[in-house]
Design an enzyme around this catalytic site. Structure first.
Site, PDB file in Angstrom:
ATOM      1  N   PRO A  10       0.786  -1.230   0.000  1.00 26.56           N
ATOM      2  CG  PRO A  10      -0.172  -1.148   2.105  1.00 26.56           C
ATOM      3  CD  PRO A  10       0.488  -2.086   1.158  1.00 26.56           C
ATOM      4  CG  ASN A  11      -0.218   4.300   1.325  1.00 29.49           C
ATOM      5  OD1 ASN A  11      -1.199   4.852   0.849  1.00 29.49           O
ATOM      6  ND2 ASN A  11      -0.241   3.705   2.501  1.00 29.49           N
ATOM      7  NE  ARG A  18       4.210   6.561   1.505  1.00 28.63           N
ATOM      8  CZ  ARG A  18       4.401   5.308   1.912  1.00 28.63           C
ATOM      9  NH1 ARG A  18       4.682   4.357   1.020  1.00 28.63           N
ATOM     10  NH2 ARG A  18       4.317   4.992   3.179  1.00 28.63           N
ATOM     11  CE1 TYR A  23       9.209   4.821   2.271  1.00 31.41           C
ATOM     12  CE2 TYR A  23       7.720   6.695   2.424  1.00 31.41           C
ATOM     13  CZ  TYR A  23       8.186   5.494   2.916  1.00 31.41           C
ATOM     14  OH  TYR A  23       7.638   4.953   4.040  1.00 31.41           O
ATOM     15  CG  ASN A  73       8.440  -2.152  -0.062  1.00 30.77           C
ATOM     16  OD1 ASN A  73       7.935  -2.256   1.060  1.00 30.77           O
ATOM     17  ND2 ASN A  73       9.084  -1.067  -0.455  1.00 30.77           N
ATOM     18  CB  ALA A  76       1.760   0.163   6.232  1.00 28.64           C
ATOM     19  CD  GLU A 100      10.633  -7.707   5.456  1.00 32.66           C
ATOM     20  OE1 GLU A 100      10.743  -8.843   5.978  1.00 32.66           O
ATOM     21  OE2 GLU A 100      10.438  -6.665   6.118  1.00 32.66           O
ATOM     22  CG  HIS A 102      11.456  -2.462   4.159  1.00 34.73           C
ATOM     23  ND1 HIS A 102      10.082  -2.368   4.165  1.00 34.73           N
ATOM     24  CD2 HIS A 102      11.767  -3.630   4.761  1.00 34.73           C
ATOM     25  CE1 HIS A 102       9.579  -3.435   4.764  1.00 34.73           C
ATOM     26  NE2 HIS A 102      10.576  -4.230   5.139  1.00 34.73           N
ATOM     27  NE  ARG A 109      10.511   6.090   7.879  1.00 31.12           N
ATOM     28  CZ  ARG A 109       9.522   5.849   7.002  1.00 31.12           C
ATOM     29  NH1 ARG A 109       9.595   4.778   6.217  1.00 31.12           N
ATOM     30  NH2 ARG A 109       8.489   6.653   6.929  1.00 31.12           N
TER      31      ARG A 109
HETATM   32  C1  DQA Z   1       8.520   0.884   3.465  1.00 31.50           C
HETATM   33  C2  DQA Z   1       8.656   1.113   4.982  1.00 31.50           C
HETATM   34  C3  DQA Z   1       7.322   0.929   5.677  1.00 31.50           C
HETATM   35  O1  DQA Z   1       7.465   1.179   7.072  1.00 31.50           O
HETATM   36  C4  DQA Z   1       6.296   1.901   5.118  1.00 31.50           C
HETATM   37  O2  DQA Z   1       5.034   1.662   5.718  1.00 31.50           O
HETATM   38  C5  DQA Z   1       6.217   1.883   3.650  1.00 31.50           C
HETATM   39  C6  DQA Z   1       7.437   1.738   2.861  1.00 31.50           C
HETATM   40  C7  DQA Z   1       9.832   1.177   2.706  1.00 31.50           C
HETATM   41  O3  DQA Z   1       9.940   0.738   1.555  1.00 31.50           O
HETATM   42  O4  DQA Z   1      10.715   1.869   3.227  1.00 31.50           O
HETATM   43  O5  DQA Z   1       5.140   2.081   3.067  1.00 31.50           O
HETATM   44  O6  DQA Z   1       8.208  -0.500   3.262  1.00 31.50           O
END
Ligand code: DQA
Length: 145
Positions: A10-11, A18, A23, A73, A76, A100, A102, A109
């Site tokens: 998501p997002n 964003r 990011y 990825n 959240a 996995e 990120h 964070r």
């Molecule tokens: C994320 C880190 C997560 O905590 C966050 O909710 C994201 C992006 C990252 O790629 O740094 O949406 O997965």
């Protein structure tokens, strides 16, 4: 490896606009171009994004059935989705690599980002290197396939 699924939660469809301080300013099409350029000849990058937990789980089931390695990825969902964890476990228990990734370093964070419910069932975790986290995951998968 003939294909790699690159799944984004998501997002992440909002990358580019964003929180660019966290990011970066590049979007998902730019990530696709980067991975296409880094993929070994003959390897297809199948990059997808969804805000829907059920759809993401369905894609992991697809990876199990097709034997396709996964770069995930979970965004959240990383921090609370036991359903996604169980689906990720189906992949790795089938002997299929799942890395996995990120973009940011969640450990640097907020506290709620320090725990991943996915990491315990992933083949490995790469975080904090921007889009290079995905490139490093692609290299790791290539060495295991
Ligand atoms: C994320 C880190 C997560 O905590 C966050 O909710 C994201 C992006 C990252 O790629 O740094 O949406 O997965």
């Amino acid at each position: 490896m003939s294909a790699v699924l690159v799944l984004n939660g998501p997002n992440l469809g909002r990358l580019g606009s964003r929180e660019p301080d966290v990011y970066g300013s590049q979007d998902l099409p730019a990530l696709k171009l980067l991975l296409d350029s880094e993929a070994p000849a003959g390897t297809t990058i199948d990059l997808r994004q969804t805000d829907d937990e059920a759809e993401l789980i369905g894609w992991l089931h697809e990876a199990v059935d097709a034997g396709t390695p996964v770069i995930l990825n979970p965004a959240a969902f990383t921090h609370y989705s036991y359903a996604l964890r169980d689906a990720a476990a189906l992949v790795t228990k089938a002997g299929i690599p799942l890395v996995e990734v990120h973009i940011s370093n969640p450990h640097a964070r907020e506290n709620f980002r320090h725990n991943s419910v996915i990491s315990g069932v992933a083949s490995g975790v790469i975080a904090g290197f921007g889009f290079d986290s995905y490139v490093l995951a692609l290299i790791a998968i290539g060495r295991r396939s």
